[in-house]
Design a protein around this motif. Structure first.
Motif, mmCIF file in Angstrom:
data_model
loop_
_atom_site.group_PDB
_atom_site.id
_atom_site.type_symbol
_atom_site.label_atom_id
_atom_site.label_comp_id
_atom_site.label_asym_id
_atom_site.label_seq_id
_atom_site.Cartn_x
_atom_site.Cartn_y
_atom_site.Cartn_z
ATOM 1 N N UNK A 1 7.808 -5.575 4.644
ATOM 2 C CA UNK A 1 7.783 -3.900 5.179
ATOM 3 C C UNK A 1 6.301 -3.472 4.922
ATOM 4 N N UNK A 2 5.592 -4.342 4.715
ATOM 5 C CA UNK A 2 4.151 -3.429 4.906
ATOM 6 C C UNK A 2 3.474 -3.788 6.813
ATOM 7 N N UNK B 1 2.471 -1.788 -2.826
ATOM 8 C CA UNK B 1 4.097 -1.315 -4.004
ATOM 9 C C UNK B 1 4.300 0.012 -3.049
ATOM 10 N N UNK B 2 3.741 1.155 -2.581
ATOM 11 C CA UNK B 2 4.827 1.822 -2.240
ATOM 12 C C UNK B 2 5.178 1.964 -1.065
ATOM 13 N N UNK B 3 4.674 1.155 0.011
ATOM 14 C CA UNK B 3 5.296 0.497 1.406
ATOM 15 C C UNK B 3 6.714 -0.243 0.916
ATOM 16 N N UNK B 4 6.922 -1.174 -0.420
ATOM 17 C CA UNK B 4 8.233 -1.585 -0.607
ATOM 18 C C UNK B 4 9.145 -1.206 -0.985
ATOM 19 N N UNK C 1 6.107 -10.105 -5.722
ATOM 20 C CA UNK C 1 6.920 -8.966 -4.386
ATOM 21 C C UNK C 1 8.339 -8.125 -5.422
ATOM 22 N N UNK C 2 8.148 -8.389 -6.581
ATOM 23 C CA UNK C 2 9.228 -7.667 -6.934
ATOM 24 C C UNK C 2 10.411 -8.151 -6.968
ATOM 25 N N UNK D 1 11.017 -12.427 -1.110
ATOM 26 C CA UNK D 1 9.453 -11.923 -0.783
ATOM 27 C C UNK D 1 9.315 -11.766 0.475
ATOM 28 N N UNK D 2 9.809 -12.902 1.604
ATOM 29 C CA UNK D 2 10.192 -12.520 3.268
ATOM 30 C C UNK D 2 10.187 -10.720 3.259
#
Ligand code: HSE
Length: 309
Positions: A183-184, A224-227, A253-254, A177-178
């Motif tokens: 990435x955002x 979502x797109x940033x990650x 966070x996937x 998650x970190x």
């Protein structure tokens, strides 16, 4: 001794970053007994066995200690047995569930000594998790809208439409998650913010009243797109599912995927599409929505693993 049961959760639900969360009927269970000797021991059964710490650095123990400290009560010696079913590092709220387990265990141990209302439980959990979107549904069940005020986190619980049928697709790999949060960007275009405001407002209506709007309501431009570059398999499968009409989003966070189906037959169709077309292995979990949230019960003595004769 107290026994605690806490549901898995899926946060964000597409556009509702750090805000929306859904409790799912997959549970971690915890038994906590008080002992004379100070310190804590932890036995982990199931997910995380041999991996998570079994001393005072364990997240559940830290959550118990945080709660006792917050109410100014000395921490007793503790023996924990954790029976875990929620996958770790997959975006299904396992850390939120561990934190909520500890807080609910402390609530149970302090029963009759300290009163905990819902707002206080959420504040304690949010202190440790840093954002309230997993811990709110883990505590209270159902669909939760959580927001943060200068006085602390707040939540509203809603009951989802009975047709809503969640499918969680769990890959074999994990995601931090970190790392995902790093990435955002610090700021986003105003039009993207407006895009997400409209979709998250629509999503609440879709989930409680109009499941046919779930696909339109689960679009997102905030996270979502940033990650996506950190979880390409997740990104590819979400694209495939969405192109085929399924409301697929990153779970938390996937890297798991949450598909919000409008009825059980659509959920079967989504699982079939994944089995036929995906390049990598995904474990399909067809989970009901949990409406109850975390529970704690006082038990006279530790339950044996051996069934009574
Ligand atoms: N809202 C959180 C995130 C959920 O996406 O980073 C995961 O903890």
């Amino acid at each position: 001794m107290v026994t605690v049961k806490v549901p898995a959760t899926s946060a964000n639900l597409g556009p509702g970053f750090d805000t929306l969360g859904l409790a799912l009927a997959l549970y971690d269970e915890l038994q906590v007994s008080v002992r004379d000797e100070p310190g804590a021991t932890v036995e982990v059964i199931g997910v995380g066995a041999g991996e998570v710490p079994t001393d005072e650095s364990n997240l559940v123990v830290r959550a118990i200690a945080h709660t006792f400290e917050a109410v100014g009560h000395p921490l007793p010696g503790l023996e924990l047995v954790a029976r875990n079913n929620i996958p770790h590092g997959r975006g299904m709220g396992s850390s939120g569930a561990a934190i909520v387990s500890g807080i609910m265990a402390a609530k149970g141990l302090l029963d009759g000594i300290v009163e905990f209302d819902a707002q206080r439980l959420l504040a304690l959990a949010n202190d440790m998790e840093g954002h309230p979107d997993n811990v709110a549904p883990a505590l209270f069940g159902g669909l939760t809208i959580a927001w943060v005020t200068p006085e602390g986190p707040r939540f509203k619980k809603l009951i989802v439409h009975r047709g809503v049928s969640p499918l969680v697709l769990v890959p074999e790999h994990v995601m931090s998650t970190a790392l995902a949060r790093s990435l955002q960007p610090q700021s986003v275009p105003h039009e993207d913010a407006v895009f997400n405001v409209s979709r998250s407002a629509l999503l609440v209506a879709a989930l409680i009243q109009s499941p046919e709007l779930l696909h339109a309501a689960t679009e997102d431009k905030l996270h979502q797109s940033y990650r996506a570059s950190a979880m390409p398999e997740t990104d590819r499968l979400i694209t495939l599912l969405r192109e085929n009409g399924f409301a697929a989003v990153v779970s938390g966070a996937g890297p798991s995927i949450l598909v919000l189906c409008s009825d059980p037959s659509q959920r079967l169709a989504a699982a079939e599409l994944v089995a036929q077309k995906s390049e990598t292995r995904w474990q399909p979990l067809m989970l009901a929505v949990d409406f109850k949230g975390a529970t704690v019960t006082a038990t006279a003595e530790r339950q044996s693993d051996t069934p009574a004769a």
